[in-house]
Design an enzyme around this catalytic site. Structure first.
Site, PDB file in Angstrom:
ATOM      1  N   SER A   1       0.829  -1.204   0.000  1.00 55.70           N
ATOM      2  CA  SER A   1       0.000   0.000   0.000  1.00 55.70           C
ATOM      3  C   SER A   1       0.866   1.258   0.000  1.00 55.70           C
ATOM      4  O   SER A   1       0.491   2.276  -0.596  1.00 55.70           O
ATOM      5  CB  SER A   1      -0.949  -0.003   1.199  1.00 55.70           C
ATOM      6  OG  SER A   1      -0.233  -0.081   2.413  1.00 55.70           O
TER       7      SER A   1
ATOM      8  N   HIS B   1       1.882   1.602  -3.532  1.00 55.21           N
ATOM      9  CA  HIS B   1       0.762   2.051  -4.363  1.00 55.21           C
ATOM     10  C   HIS B   1       0.424   3.524  -4.130  1.00 55.21           C
ATOM     11  O   HIS B   1      -0.168   4.166  -4.999  1.00 55.21           O
ATOM     12  CB  HIS B   1      -0.466   1.181  -4.105  1.00 55.21           C
ATOM     13  CG  HIS B   1      -0.297  -0.224  -4.589  1.00 55.21           C
ATOM     14  ND1 HIS B   1      -1.142  -1.245  -4.217  1.00 55.21           N
ATOM     15  CD2 HIS B   1       0.628  -0.785  -5.405  1.00 55.21           C
ATOM     16  CE1 HIS B   1      -0.739  -2.366  -4.796  1.00 55.21           C
ATOM     17  NE2 HIS B   1       0.329  -2.101  -5.518  1.00 55.21           N
TER      18      HIS B   1
END
Length: 392
Positions: free
Chosen positions: A67, A70
């Site tokens: 994450s 990302h």
């Protein structure tokens, strides 16, 4: 104290309708639709105070998660590719371990000096899902390091209900590796939650296929092997990650680039290795559902389960008749809280039933955090750990 944070431009995509809650709280429910042009930076903040039920943790190790990658990566329009909720600016980092420095006046089970690992799902404990035993689906859930400040910092404040002692790991691994492994409990817990809580587990002797050998996928490999899977078949694009999967218990690994060059599909491999029966459990840990789900459908055993752990902001076409014919199911899972997940993983590590050291492929000092995030975008590492207690 030193912290490492992320910020971005609040810029909803043309045609994207903000909910009233998103507008009021500046908290995107799907970050890739709103946050644009991210930037990452080191900063200085005051050491936070603790409330009655909180503890102050001196952070030792913090893992870099997909994450985080990302949030760093963007699409052609400059929007982050993370599809989950995000509120920025935010101190990032949520896979961490450390030492209790200070406790609030109502904390009973922790004391200064305790080594601990922390959950990253900040559940309230009061809403119906929490009170019904589903803290990962908390209606007020925040995500440490993504919607509220996380732990890529010298100190982190957390509620005592979100941390677990890890002192028993020291007897098996020694003090230094203790904190490295403590930071791996969170991503391994996501795999545990998917395999054994959301999907209901599997019988010893089952075949498990894992698509994606990032840290969560690697955790699934180790757990599946420890739980008695007769075969653990692993697919990934990176030979480096496949080598780690072999060390963690995979019975066979497959380089997707090599398969494509040979004109072979993953579903064909699974059917071949199972004598046409298919895999009892198929784990999506790649965040590439448009590519993986069709292969899983084609090679899923009767009464088999697809466990969806990856995040992706797009729809996937399903042939539902196959689910009907095979009495199959798809289980989604978020998080790692509740259901004894953290204490069970701690016991598995302490007993040596699972060993995760091979997952760690880099240990970087705090000053090289941005280098670590850039490196994570190559998707060749297992787990990159930031040694927060090593500033240089």
């Amino acid at each position: 104290m030193k912290v490492f944070a992320a910020d971005a431009e609040w810029c909803p995509r043309p045609g994207w309708r903000l909910s009233p809650d998103e507008e009021r709280r500046r908290r995107a429910e799907s970050a890739c639709q709103i946050w644009r042009q991210p930037r990452f930076y080191a900063d200085e903040r005051p050491v936070p105070d603790v409330a009655d039920h909180e503890v102050l943790i001196r952070v030792k190790r913090c893992g870099l998660c997909g994450s985080d990658t990302h949030l760093y990566e963007t699409d052609a329009e400059g929007y982050v590719i993370f599809s989950g909720p995000a509120r920025l600016p935010c101190v990032i980092g949520h896979e961490y371990s450390g030492i209790v420095e200070r406790v609030g006046r109502l904390v009973r089970d922790f004391a200064p000096g305790d080594p601990v690992a922390a959950e990253s799902i900040v559940w309230c404990g009061q809403c119906p899902p929490c009170r019904s035993g589903a803290p990962n689906q908390c209606r007020r859930a925040e995500l440490a390091g993504i919607t509220v400040d996380g732990a890529l910092a010298e100190y982190a404040v957390v509620s005592c209900q979100h941390i677990w002692k890890i002192d028993e790991l020291a007897r098996q691994y020694g003090d230094d590796l203790l904190f490295d492994l403590g930071a791996l409990i969170e991503p391994t817990g996501c795999a545990y939650n998917g395999l054994f809580i959301s999907a209901g587990g599997f019988l010893p002797g089952a075949t498990v296929a894992v698509h994606g050998a990032g840290p969560v996928g690697l955790g699934a490999v180790a757990l599946a092997a420890a739980a008695g899977a007769s075969q653990v078949l692993v697919f990934d694009l990176a030979p480096e990650r496949l080598a780690i999967a072999g060390q963690l218990g995979a019975s066979a690994v497959y380089d997707l680039n090599a398969l494509r060059a040979a004109g072979v599909r993953p579903s064909e491999i699974v059917l071949e290795q199972t004598g046409g029966r298919g895999a009892d459990v198929q784990v999506e840990a790649a965040g590439a559902a448009q590519q993986t789900i069709p292969e899983m459908e084609l090679s899923l055993a009767v009464n088999g389960t697809i466990v969806y752990l990856g995040r992706a902001g797009h729809s996937v076409q399903l042939t539902l008749d196959r689910l009907v014919t095979g009495a199959n199911k798809i289980a989604g899972a978020r998080g790692h809280s509740g259901s004894g997940i953290f204490p069970n993983i701690i016991r598995l590590l302490a007993s040596g039933k699972i060993r995760l050291e091979a997952m760690i492929t880099a240990r970087l000092p705090f000053a090289q955090t941005l280098d670590g995030i850039r490196r994570s975008a190559d998707r060749k590492d297992g787990k990159i750990l930031i040694q927060v207690d090593n500033p240089a």
